[in-house]
Design a protein around this motif. Sequence first.
Motif: not given
Length: 171
Positions: A51-55
């Motif tokens: 659920x990180x910044x690139x998703x």
Amino acid sequence: MSRVGLRFFQNSRAAFRNAQSPFRRFGARFQSSDAAAEQQSTFQRLWNSPVGVKTVHFWAPVMKWALVIAGISDLSRPAEKLSLTQNGALTATGAIWTRWCMIITPKNYLLAAVNFFLGCVGVVQVGRIYNYRKSLEGSSTEAAKDMEKEVVDSAKNVAANAEAAVEKKSA
């Protein structure tokens, strides 16, 4: 990407790889058992998280806060200018998606939070509309019937438009 940006990215990667965890000085009891996670910095764990910044799991809730902010700014608008169907939709969206965020994998607490607040803003606005209409008609049953009629008529219009579009497409 420009050469300057590429060089900055390559140089900063080494800095993030070599970053020391703030918990290392407290001993092994705070360290993760996963060797790969132990070597990653906080930024790398956030970047590589499901659920990180690139998703989309990160950016969708961030953008959805605009709806919450717009709903909060509508608190200053007079109740007669508020749309019951719009605020009812915000309430339903907030309630449904808050529950869904706790069912899906990975659990997305950021999305659950934004949807919870979206539902709260919708409930407050629907309450304001109800109180306004109650003050006009003098009784709560008349106000509820009026609101019910508006929602039913709106739903019937949407269904009729959808049926007409299907008929037009199939013809």
